[in-house]
Design a protein around this motif. Structure first.
Motif, PDB file in Angstrom:
ATOM      1  N   LYS A 198      48.270  -2.486  18.320  1.00 55.95           N
ATOM      2  CA  LYS A 198      48.464  -2.868  16.908  1.00 55.95           C
ATOM      3  C   LYS A 198      48.959  -1.669  16.096  1.00 55.95           C
ATOM      4  CE  LYS A 198      45.414  -5.587  14.795  1.00 55.95           C
ATOM      5  NZ  LYS A 198      44.183  -6.341  14.439  1.00 55.95           N
ATOM      6  N   GLU A 199      48.389  -0.519  16.406  1.00 55.58           N
ATOM      7  CA  GLU A 199      48.799   0.702  15.704  1.00 55.58           C
ATOM      8  C   GLU A 199      50.271   1.018  15.983  1.00 55.58           C
ATOM      9  OE1 GLU A 199      45.131   3.357  16.131  1.00 55.58           O
ATOM     10  OE2 GLU A 199      46.817   4.770  16.059  1.00 55.58           O
ATOM     11  N   ILE A 200      50.629   0.917  17.264  1.00 51.33           N
ATOM     12  CA  ILE A 200      52.021   1.204  17.646  1.00 51.33           C
ATOM     13  C   ILE A 200      52.966   0.218  16.951  1.00 51.33           C
ATOM     14  CG2 ILE A 200      53.649   1.124  19.597  1.00 51.33           C
ATOM     15  CD1 ILE A 200      51.414   2.249  21.371  1.00 51.33           C
ATOM     16  N   ALA A 201      52.543  -1.042  16.903  1.00 47.80           N
ATOM     17  CA  ALA A 201      53.390  -2.071  16.287  1.00 47.80           C
ATOM     18  C   ALA A 201      53.676  -1.711  14.821  1.00 47.80           C
ATOM     19  CB  ALA A 201      52.704  -3.428  16.379  1.00 47.80           C
ATOM     20  N   ALA A 202      52.647  -1.215  14.125  1.00 44.94           N
ATOM     21  CA  ALA A 202      52.855  -0.834  12.721  1.00 44.94           C
ATOM     22  C   ALA A 202      53.773   0.380  12.626  1.00 44.94           C
ATOM     23  CB  ALA A 202      51.510  -0.558  12.055  1.00 44.94           C
ATOM     24  N   GLU A 203      53.446   1.397  13.424  1.00 44.05           N
ATOM     25  CA  GLU A 203      54.267   2.635  13.406  1.00 44.05           C
ATOM     26  C   GLU A 203      55.737   2.348  13.695  1.00 44.05           C
ATOM     27  OE1 GLU A 203      53.078   5.170  16.605  1.00 44.05           O
ATOM     28  OE2 GLU A 203      51.099   5.497  15.702  1.00 44.05           O
ATOM     29  N   GLU A 204      55.959   1.440  14.620  1.00 49.35           N
ATOM     30  CA  GLU A 204      57.334   1.127  15.018  1.00 49.35           C
ATOM     31  C   GLU A 204      58.017   0.181  14.023  1.00 49.35           C
ATOM     32  OE1 GLU A 204      59.269   2.193  17.443  1.00 49.35           O
ATOM     33  OE2 GLU A 204      57.859   3.418  18.585  1.00 49.35           O
ATOM     34  N   ALA A 251      47.370  -6.748  -0.438  1.00 47.33           N
ATOM     35  CA  ALA A 251      47.442  -7.247   0.948  1.00 47.33           C
ATOM     36  C   ALA A 251      48.868  -7.123   1.481  1.00 47.33           C
ATOM     37  CB  ALA A 251      46.979  -8.701   1.002  1.00 47.33           C
ATOM     38  N   TYR A 252      49.839  -7.525   0.665  1.00 49.67           N
ATOM     39  CA  TYR A 252      51.238  -7.492   1.116  1.00 49.67           C
ATOM     40  C   TYR A 252      51.620  -6.077   1.573  1.00 49.67           C
ATOM     41  CZ  TYR A 252      56.284  -7.540   1.106  1.00 49.67           C
ATOM     42  OH  TYR A 252      57.594  -7.399   1.497  1.00 49.67           O
ATOM     43  N   ASP A 253      51.245  -5.087   0.752  1.00 45.74           N
ATOM     44  CA  ASP A 253      51.616  -3.710   1.096  1.00 45.74           C
ATOM     45  C   ASP A 253      51.027  -3.296   2.444  1.00 45.74           C
ATOM     46  OD1 ASP A 253      53.083  -3.494  -1.172  1.00 45.74           O
ATOM     47  OD2 ASP A 253      51.525  -2.451  -2.342  1.00 45.74           O
ATOM     48  N   ARG A 254      49.840  -3.812   2.748  1.00 47.28           N
ATOM     49  CA  ARG A 254      49.232  -3.474   4.039  1.00 47.28           C
ATOM     50  C   ARG A 254      49.823  -4.279   5.203  1.00 47.28           C
ATOM     51  NH1 ARG A 254      47.316  -1.214   0.611  1.00 47.28           N
ATOM     52  NH2 ARG A 254      46.166   0.750   0.799  1.00 47.28           N
ATOM     53  N   LEU A 255      50.173  -5.500   4.922  1.00 50.08           N
ATOM     54  CA  LEU A 255      50.759  -6.319   5.996  1.00 50.08           C
ATOM     55  C   LEU A 255      52.097  -5.748   6.465  1.00 50.08           C
ATOM     56  CD1 LEU A 255      49.958  -9.894   4.578  1.00 50.08           C
ATOM     57  CD2 LEU A 255      48.805  -8.757   6.475  1.00 50.08           C
ATOM     58  N   VAL A 256      52.813  -5.111   5.541  1.00 53.47           N
ATOM     59  CA  VAL A 256      54.128  -4.570   5.919  1.00 53.47           C
ATOM     60  C   VAL A 256      54.089  -3.044   6.075  1.00 53.47           C
ATOM     61  CG1 VAL A 256      55.340  -6.498   4.792  1.00 53.47           C
ATOM     62  CG2 VAL A 256      55.020  -4.351   3.543  1.00 53.47           C
ATOM     63  N   SER A 257      52.869  -2.510   6.222  1.00 54.68           N
ATOM     64  CA  SER A 257      52.747  -1.048   6.295  1.00 54.68           C
ATOM     65  C   SER A 257      53.207  -0.506   7.654  1.00 54.68           C
ATOM     66  CB  SER A 257      51.286  -0.658   6.062  1.00 54.68           C
ATOM     67  OG  SER A 257      51.106   0.708   6.333  1.00 54.68           O
ATOM     68  N   ASN A 264      51.922   2.441   8.467  1.00 55.94           N
ATOM     69  CA  ASN A 264      50.823   3.349   8.788  1.00 55.94           C
ATOM     70  C   ASN A 264      49.844   2.636   9.728  1.00 55.94           C
ATOM     71  OD1 ASN A 264      48.336   4.683   8.762  1.00 55.94           O
ATOM     72  ND2 ASN A 264      48.769   5.598   6.755  1.00 55.94           N
ATOM     73  N   GLY A 265      49.809   3.099  10.963  1.00 58.08           N
ATOM     74  CA  GLY A 265      49.005   2.444  11.992  1.00 58.08           C
ATOM     75  C   GLY A 265      47.529   2.350  11.648  1.00 58.08           C
ATOM     76  N   LYS A 266      47.023   3.281  10.845  1.00 58.66           N
ATOM     77  CA  LYS A 266      45.587   3.269  10.503  1.00 58.66           C
ATOM     78  C   LYS A 266      45.299   2.346   9.318  1.00 58.66           C
ATOM     79  CE  LYS A 266      44.636   6.762  13.354  1.00 58.66           C
ATOM     80  NZ  LYS A 266      44.510   6.296  14.733  1.00 58.66           N
ATOM     81  N   GLU A 267      46.324   2.090   8.515  1.00 62.18           N
ATOM     82  CA  GLU A 267      46.093   1.286   7.296  1.00 62.18           C
ATOM     83  C   GLU A 267      46.625  -0.141   7.384  1.00 62.18           C
ATOM     84  OE1 GLU A 267      47.786   3.311   3.975  1.00 62.18           O
ATOM     85  OE2 GLU A 267      46.256   4.887   3.993  1.00 62.18           O
ATOM     86  N   ALA A 268      47.508  -0.374   8.357  1.00 61.11           N
ATOM     87  CA  ALA A 268      48.192  -1.681   8.395  1.00 61.11           C
ATOM     88  C   ALA A 268      47.199  -2.810   8.654  1.00 61.11           C
ATOM     89  CB  ALA A 268      49.256  -1.659   9.477  1.00 61.11           C
ATOM     90  N   TRP A 269      47.454  -3.953   8.036  1.00 66.59           N
ATOM     91  CA  TRP A 269      46.616  -5.138   8.206  1.00 66.59           C
ATOM     92  C   TRP A 269      47.354  -6.187   9.043  1.00 66.59           C
ATOM     93  CZ3 TRP A 269      44.281  -6.719   2.762  1.00 66.59           C
ATOM     94  CH2 TRP A 269      43.318  -5.787   2.389  1.00 66.59           C
ATOM     95  N   THR A 270      46.553  -7.091   9.610  1.00 69.49           N
ATOM     96  CA  THR A 270      47.155  -8.287  10.209  1.00 69.49           C
ATOM     97  C   THR A 270      46.523  -9.529   9.570  1.00 69.49           C
ATOM     98  OG1 THR A 270      45.591  -8.254  12.044  1.00 69.49           O
ATOM     99  CG2 THR A 270      47.748  -7.254  12.441  1.00 69.49           C
ATOM    100  N   SER A 271      47.230 -10.641   9.716  1.00 69.90           N
ATOM    101  CA  SER A 271      46.751 -11.894   9.112  1.00 69.90           C
ATOM    102  C   SER A 271      46.523 -12.954  10.179  1.00 69.90           C
ATOM    103  CB  SER A 271      47.801 -12.418   8.121  1.00 69.90           C
ATOM    104  OG  SER A 271      47.415 -13.705   7.642  1.00 69.90           O
TER     105      SER A 271
END
Ligand code: MFK
Ligand code: FAD
Length: 510
Positions: free
Chosen positions: A89-95, A158-164, A166-173
């Protein structure tokens, strides 16, 4: 004497060894954009081989568990998921697997093509993190389309986190639609009720039967509002859309949710899919009353494109491994790739898979046009029409194709620790979730029934595609035949959908 060991198939950079993707991107993207995308996909492809694929395998081997009570009998509903799942999940956000699709610094006309291509490379190695990504993309799209980030601070956050990135801060829904009585017939099956608390919040009570990626941060769900006289409206017109955080942001306790059990599934075993009791969940109503289904359709139409990516990326993976294996395995004195019949088998799979990829990229092109505000009404209609067709066609093709792909390894294809069988297991869900084939066929009829122009729009699109495709005489003849078949289909559908007042079920019976 047993001293022979077979050289296994190896995974190579899925971008640089894809027979079509790079060429298709160079055609679809402007030169400078293509250069950047190509560079990103190449390095992501390397990362898949060196790091991501092993994590995906680890997630498969360490399926999630649910600890409902602590030693003292306290209800804790602790979900234990493989560390590989969180890392993925972290990699997915970073990428930027979600953020690329929304990044304001990128050209909205092209960024979806980039994003979908990257997801296509990621899919089979993703340990099913592709599932929460699909729902996260669907949630972000819904927030944007309904302008929820402009209406509610919570949704903007929430939106800002869903599209973040940052692997440590990103959210999923999550996306909780299915209940015991109905997963296709959501309007008929939904027994979740929402009580207005008078402070802008609602309390939800109900039971959600399939809730995937339950380690998510937030969720979109449907419920029936109880009016002040205690009445509700039945059917899909009684449903409204709700947004909820899954845990309290301070205490981190579940927001009125009990995880009743994790599903024991044929495949997607890496993915925690739970039955949930909603017992006083605090939620915000984010659609007009009774407009739940058309509002969550924003999510559905995106997750269905992701589903197609999953289907085609599984096809690609099994074919790529089988092609590599055919250069290594010897039978009857020759390598498999020297046997014409084996190559004919692989070629048939290739054609299907490449067609699927082109179809996805076309959806990405139309989505990009829609989101950049540059789509014509015809293109918007075509996107609406093609999305269910794309999902149902690729999902339906994936399972038999992958089964054939497994046969290309002979007995080894059936052996668990090759990692190959999980591809078939996981692909089997793609025709089921996000709408079964029949239900999506009805959605195609819904589009035809709701808009007379769709027939012309579709034909125009096909004509343009054929004109732009090729000058080769034999291919053109072939294309003309395809066109006649499509025309026949269009006329048949048009007849079926003539009576616009007829309900879909009547159309179905017709
Ligand atoms: C790895 C990648 C894959 C990721 C997977 C993620 C995991 C999540 C897994 C899930 O499975 S989540 C649950 C998915 N569930 C479904 O897909 C539900 C399947 N059922 C349907 O799709 C039905 O068609 C649906 C429930 C949406 C509607 O059925 P109804 O009750 O017969 O709807 P109706 O009354 O025809 O339509 C209500 C309104 O919604 C209409 O608008 P209007 O009221 O304005 O006329 C429709 O036009 C609109 N609508 C329905 N589907 C739409 C849509 N609008 C746009 N797009 C659509 N697709
Ligand atoms: P049914 O609706 O009972 O369908 C049974 C059969 O009847 C199907 O073949 C269907 O095509 C057919 N059928 C139904 N209606 C018609 C019709 N009108 N005409 C012709 N044929 C029809 N849901 C969520 O909301 N969130 C999730 O996170 C989620 N995760 C899932 C994870 C997994 C692994 C699985 C397997 C499912 C998940 N689902 C989730 C549920 C999934 O979306 C539903 O199972 C799916 O939409 C089908 O609904 P159903 O199970 O009620 O099948």
């Amino acid at each position: 004497t047993g001293d022979f060991s077979q050289v296994p198939p190896s995974l190579t950079n899925p971008y640089t060894t894809d027979p079509l993707l790079d060429r298709a991107l160079s055609r679809l993207l402007p030169k400078k954009y293509y250069h950047d995308v190509s560079k990103d996909l190449k390095s992501f492809g390397d990362r898949i081989v060196s790091e991501i694929d092993q994590l995906g395998r680890q997630a498969e081997l360490e399926p999630p568990k649910l600890e409902q009570q602590d030693a003292w009998g306290n209800r804790i509903d602790r979900l234990i998921v493989s560390p590989a799942w969180y890392k993925l999940k972290e990699i997915a956000a970073e990428e930027g697997l979600i953020s690329i699709g929304y990044d304001p610094t990128l050209d909205p006309k092209y960024r979806r093509i980039h994003q979908l291509s990257k997801l296509y490379l990621f899919g089979p190695s993703s340990g099913l993190v592709s599932c929460p990504l699909a729902m996260t993309d669907g949630a972000a799209k819904t927030i944007k389309e309904l302008k929820l980030d402009e209406k509610y601070d919570e949704l903007k956050y929430a939106y800002d986190r869903l599209v973040s990135r940052n692997g440590k801060e990103a959210w999923t829904s999550g996306q909780w639609m299915t209940e015991k009585k109905g997963g296709s017939d959501v309007g008929g099956g939904c027994d979740t009720y929402a009580k207005d608390m008078g402070n802008g919040k609602y309390l939800l009570n109900g039971y959600k039967w399939f809730s995937s990626a339950i380690d998510a941060d937030v969720c979109l769900t449907l419920a029936r509002i109880i009016d002040k006289n205690g009445n509700v409206i039945l059917g899909s017109k009684g449903l409204s859309l709700f947004y909820l955080p899954i845990r309290n942001s301070e205490t981190k306790k579940l927001n009125g949710i009990q995880m009743v059990t994790l599903k024991d599934k044929l495949g997607t075993r890496q993915l925690p899919t739970a039955e949930l009791l909603l017992d006083g969940v605090e939620a915000i109503k984010v659609s007009d009353e009774g407009r739940g289904i058309p509002s969550i359709a924003n999510m559905l139409n995106v997750t269905r494109i992701h589903n197609a990516i999953a289907s085609v990326s599984y096809m690609r993976r099994i074919i790529s491994l089988a092609r590599d294996y055919s250069t290594k395995r010897v039978a009857f004195g020759r390598k498999l790739n020297e046997w014409p019949l084996h190559m004919a088998t692989l070629s048939k799979l290739e054609v299907e898979c490449r067609a699927g990829l082109l179809f996805i990229l076309e959806a990405g092109r139309l989505l990009g046009l829609q989101e950049s505000g540059e789509a014509t009404p015809t293109e918007i209609l075509n996107l609406r029409l093609m999305t269910p067709i794309l999902k149902l066609y690729t999902g339906k093709k994936a399972v038999p194709l992958i089964s054939e792909g497994i046969e290309c390894f002979g007995g080894q294809g059936y052996i668990e620790n090759t990692g190959i069988p999980s591809i078939l297991r996981d692909a089997q869900v793609t025709p089921i979730w996000e709408g079964t084939t029949n239900v999506l066929s009805l959605d195609v009829l819904r589009v035809f029934a709701s808009n007379k122009n769709v027939l012309g729009a579709f034909e125009k699109h096909i004509n343009e595609m054929l004109t732009n495709t090729t000058n080769d005489e034999s291919l053109r003849n072939c294309a003309e035949k395809v066109k006649s078949a499509l025309k026949f289909l269009i006329v048949s559908l048009s007849k079926l959908s003539e009576g616009n007042n007829a309900s879909l079920m009547q159309i179905d019976r017709g």
